[in-house]
Motif scaffolding. Structure first.
Motif, PDB file in Angstrom:
ATOM      1  N   LYS A  50      36.174  41.885 -81.396  1.00  0.00           N
ATOM      2  CA  LYS A  50      35.363  41.880 -82.621  1.00  0.00           C
ATOM      3  C   LYS A  50      35.728  40.768 -83.587  1.00  0.00           C
ATOM      4  N   SER A  51      36.785  40.019 -83.292  1.00  0.00           N
ATOM      5  CA  SER A  51      37.124  38.830 -84.075  1.00  0.00           C
ATOM      6  C   SER A  51      37.543  37.739 -83.107  1.00  0.00           C
ATOM      7  N   ALA A  52      37.335  36.500 -83.498  1.00  0.00           N
ATOM      8  CA  ALA A  52      37.641  35.379 -82.610  1.00  0.00           C
ATOM      9  C   ALA A  52      39.134  35.340 -82.281  1.00  0.00           C
ATOM     10  N   GLY A  53      39.458  34.959 -81.058  1.00  0.00           N
ATOM     11  CA  GLY A  53      40.873  34.883 -80.712  1.00  0.00           C
ATOM     12  C   GLY A  53      41.104  34.504 -79.266  1.00  0.00           C
ATOM     13  N   VAL A  54      42.363  34.637 -78.854  1.00  0.00           N
ATOM     14  CA  VAL A  54      42.816  34.382 -77.492  1.00  0.00           C
ATOM     15  C   VAL A  54      43.246  35.716 -76.889  1.00  0.00           C
ATOM     16  N   VAL A  55      42.778  36.021 -75.698  1.00  0.00           N
ATOM     17  CA  VAL A  55      43.170  37.270 -75.042  1.00  0.00           C
ATOM     18  C   VAL A  55      44.592  37.143 -74.502  1.00  0.00           C
ATOM     19  N   ALA A  56      45.452  38.080 -74.888  1.00  0.00           N
ATOM     20  CA  ALA A  56      46.836  38.084 -74.394  1.00  0.00           C
ATOM     21  C   ALA A  56      47.364  39.517 -74.366  1.00  0.00           C
ATOM     22  N   GLY A  57      48.160  39.806 -73.351  1.00  0.00           N
ATOM     23  CA  GLY A  57      48.739  41.141 -73.230  1.00  0.00           C
ATOM     24  C   GLY A  57      48.097  41.978 -72.142  1.00  0.00           C
ATOM     25  N   ILE A  58      47.400  41.337 -71.222  1.00  0.00           N
ATOM     26  CA  ILE A  58      46.706  42.057 -70.154  1.00  0.00           C
ATOM     27  C   ILE A  58      47.639  42.964 -69.332  1.00  0.00           C
ATOM     28  N   PRO A  59      48.853  42.522 -68.944  1.00  0.00           N
ATOM     29  CA  PRO A  59      49.705  43.425 -68.147  1.00  0.00           C
ATOM     30  C   PRO A  59      50.057  44.714 -68.882  1.00  0.00           C
ATOM     31  N   LEU A  68      47.702  56.323 -66.747  1.00  0.00           N
ATOM     32  CA  LEU A  68      46.764  57.410 -67.050  1.00  0.00           C
ATOM     33  C   LEU A  68      45.654  57.512 -66.009  1.00  0.00           C
ATOM     34  N   GLU A  69      45.890  56.882 -64.850  1.00  0.00           N
ATOM     35  CA  GLU A  69      44.969  56.957 -63.709  1.00  0.00           C
ATOM     36  C   GLU A  69      43.585  56.403 -64.047  1.00  0.00           C
ATOM     37  N   CYS A  70      43.568  55.325 -64.825  1.00  0.00           N
ATOM     38  CA  CYS A  70      42.328  54.636 -65.149  1.00  0.00           C
ATOM     39  C   CYS A  70      42.360  53.240 -64.528  1.00  0.00           C
ATOM     40  N   ARG A  71      41.205  52.636 -64.420  1.00  0.00           N
ATOM     41  CA  ARG A  71      41.083  51.295 -63.839  1.00  0.00           C
ATOM     42  C   ARG A  71      40.450  50.360 -64.856  1.00  0.00           C
ATOM     43  N   VAL A  72      40.954  49.128 -64.927  1.00  0.00           N
ATOM     44  CA  VAL A  72      40.448  48.142 -65.888  1.00  0.00           C
ATOM     45  C   VAL A  72      39.835  46.968 -65.139  1.00  0.00           C
ATOM     46  N   GLU A  73      38.641  46.572 -65.535  1.00  0.00           N
ATOM     47  CA  GLU A  73      37.997  45.361 -65.020  1.00  0.00           C
ATOM     48  C   GLU A  73      37.814  44.384 -66.169  1.00  0.00           C
ATOM     49  N   TRP A  74      38.280  43.148 -65.972  1.00  0.00           N
ATOM     50  CA  TRP A  74      38.273  42.152 -67.040  1.00  0.00           C
ATOM     51  C   TRP A  74      37.128  41.163 -66.876  1.00  0.00           C
ATOM     52  N   ASN A  75      36.538  40.792 -67.985  1.00  0.00           N
ATOM     53  CA  ASN A  75      35.506  39.757 -68.007  1.00  0.00           C
ATOM     54  C   ASN A  75      36.063  38.408 -68.453  1.00  0.00           C
ATOM     55  N   LEU A  76      37.280  38.410 -68.997  1.00  0.00           N
ATOM     56  CA  LEU A  76      37.932  37.182 -69.448  1.00  0.00           C
ATOM     57  C   LEU A  76      39.297  37.060 -68.791  1.00  0.00           C
ATOM     58  N   LYS A  77      39.765  35.847 -68.615  1.00  0.00           N
ATOM     59  CA  LYS A  77      41.109  35.603 -68.125  1.00  0.00           C
ATOM     60  C   LYS A  77      42.086  35.608 -69.298  1.00  0.00           C
ATOM     61  N   GLU A  78      43.329  35.949 -69.009  1.00  0.00           N
ATOM     62  CA  GLU A  78      44.348  35.888 -70.048  1.00  0.00           C
ATOM     63  C   GLU A  78      44.519  34.443 -70.515  1.00  0.00           C
ATOM     64  N   GLY A  79      44.584  34.265 -71.836  1.00  0.00           N
ATOM     65  CA  GLY A  79      44.687  32.929 -72.410  1.00  0.00           C
ATOM     66  C   GLY A  79      43.343  32.339 -72.778  1.00  0.00           C
ATOM     67  N   GLU A  80      42.269  33.021 -72.416  1.00  0.00           N
ATOM     68  CA  GLU A  80      40.926  32.516 -72.696  1.00  0.00           C
ATOM     69  C   GLU A  80      40.521  32.844 -74.131  1.00  0.00           C
ATOM     70  N   GLU A  81      39.873  31.901 -74.777  1.00  0.00           N
ATOM     71  CA  GLU A  81      39.377  32.105 -76.137  1.00  0.00           C
ATOM     72  C   GLU A  81      37.990  32.727 -76.105  1.00  0.00           C
ATOM     73  N   PHE A  82      37.672  33.485 -77.143  1.00  0.00           N
ATOM     74  CA  PHE A  82      36.355  34.104 -77.216  1.00  0.00           C
ATOM     75  C   PHE A  82      35.895  34.213 -78.669  1.00  0.00           C
ATOM     76  N   GLU A  83      34.613  34.348 -78.826  1.00  0.00           N
ATOM     77  CA  GLU A  83      33.997  34.576 -80.134  1.00  0.00           C
ATOM     78  C   GLU A  83      33.448  35.996 -80.166  1.00  0.00           C
ATOM     79  N   PRO A  84      33.407  36.636 -81.320  1.00  0.00           N
ATOM     80  CA  PRO A  84      32.871  38.005 -81.396  1.00  0.00           C
ATOM     81  C   PRO A  84      31.338  37.994 -81.337  1.00  0.00           C
ATOM     82  N   ILE A  85      30.734  39.123 -81.009  1.00  0.00           N
ATOM     83  CA  ILE A  85      31.353  40.274 -80.362  1.00  0.00           C
ATOM     84  C   ILE A  85      31.247  40.045 -78.865  1.00  0.00           C
ATOM     85  N   LYS A  86      32.382  40.153 -78.164  1.00  0.00           N
ATOM     86  CA  LYS A  86      32.462  39.841 -76.751  1.00  0.00           C
ATOM     87  C   LYS A  86      32.902  41.067 -75.971  1.00  0.00           C
ATOM     88  N   GLU A  87      32.212  41.332 -74.842  1.00  0.00           N
ATOM     89  CA  GLU A  87      32.678  42.384 -73.951  1.00  0.00           C
ATOM     90  C   GLU A  87      33.823  41.807 -73.125  1.00  0.00           C
TER      91      GLU A  87
END
Length: 297
Positions: A50-59, A68-87
């Motif tokens: 919801k705010s511009a930034g760099v994705v970090a902390g994926i592990p 918690l027996e859940c599965r995560v699917e990512w649309n961005l790579k770690e270190g990638e920048e994004f603008e809001p609002i981004k899925e």
């Protein structure tokens, strides 16, 4: 965990998974009342940036939901920048488990991404100005216990993702002699001598110096890194230049500048004679990147 999304995941000791367990336990010490309300239906939750930034902390984010027996699917790579609002990602699992991990996962991701975002901004300034030195963090990271216990690893990880150097991870990573250490021995020379006896050949010695005279004493005594603490402007740059010229061919050392360096003024510290700029502001007072996790209707 997808290797394409977690560029530094293999650096982490397996012990971080136990830390995640501790943080989840701290957040739910007894009953999960909200989880009872939503039940165990299989759901999909969308992670929004919801705010511009760099994705970090994926592990760390993934480990919360793995436990918690859940599965995560990512649309961005770690270190990638994004603008809001981004899925940014989607989380699949039982509704009660998604919400059980929500706040812990978001807290980690927001803090780690905030540090990566500030680090990345400083690295971009370095590249724009063709500064050849290192931008580094400090040990001014989060102390404490319970949720804050060992949170330093998350913050240092964020620096790496943003492109900055982590500096020393802890007191055992390098020998740094500051004013109190020097005062206790009576001189820089004596403090370095005592440190060298126990540090051996494998640990570097860094000395905090408040003047050119102190820097000369530290270099003469064999310090590996000279920290010119709280020096600014032309005085800093001239001192660094003079030291490099005076000791050229006689001693090998690095010059570090520290104290009051921020994203706003970092350009003023760029100099060909300064090897390292260390910044407590990479981890202190950093705005978090705003994320939210919403179960898809």
């Amino acid at each position: 965990m997808s290797e394409i999304n977690s560029i530094y995941a293999h650096l982490l000791s397996p012990s971080y998974k136990q830390e995640i367990s501790n943080w989840l336990k701290e957040d739910v010490p007894s009953f999960d009342y909200g989880g009872f309300v939503v039940g165990e239906a299989q759901e999909v939750a969308i992670l929004y940036g919801k705010s511009a930034g760099v994705v970090a902390g994926i592990p760390f984010f993934e480990e919360v939901f793995n436990q918690l027996e859940c599965r995560v699917e990512w649309n961005l790579k770690e270190g990638e920048e994004f603008e809001p609002i981004k899925e940014v990602a989607r989380v699949y699992g039982r509704a009660c488990n998604i919400l059980l991990g929500e706040r812990t996962a978001l807290n980690i991701l927001a803090r780690c991404s905030g540090i990566a975002t500030r680090s990345k901004k400083c690295i971009k300034l370095k590249e724009k100005c063709d500064f050849r030195g290192v931008i580094a963090g400090t040990r001014k990271t989060t102390p404490g216990n319970v949720f804050l216990e060992r949170f330093r690893i998350v913050e240092k990880y964020g620096m790496l993702v943003g492109g900055a150097d982590t500096h020393r991870m802890d007191l055992s990573s390098m020998i740094m002699l500051k004013d109190n250490h020097i005062w206790s021995q009576g001189s820089i020379k004596k403090a370095i001598g005592r440190a060298r006896k126990i540090g051996g050949f494998s640990l570097k010695i860094e000395v905090e110096c408040l003047s050119e005279q102190e820097a000369d004493e530290a270099i003469e005594a064999g310090a590996d890194i000279i920290m010119l603490d709280n020096m600014k402007g032309d005085s800093l740059k001239q001192t660094a230049k003079t030291l490099k010229q005076r000791w050229a061919g006689k001693r090998a050392f690095l010059i570090e500048s520290s104290g009051g360096i921020s994203e706003e003024n970092i350009v003023e510290y760029f100099s060909p004679d300064i090897d390292i700029l260390s910044m407590g502001s990479l981890s202190q007072g950093v705005p978090h990147v705003d994320f939210s996790l919403k179960i898809k209707k």
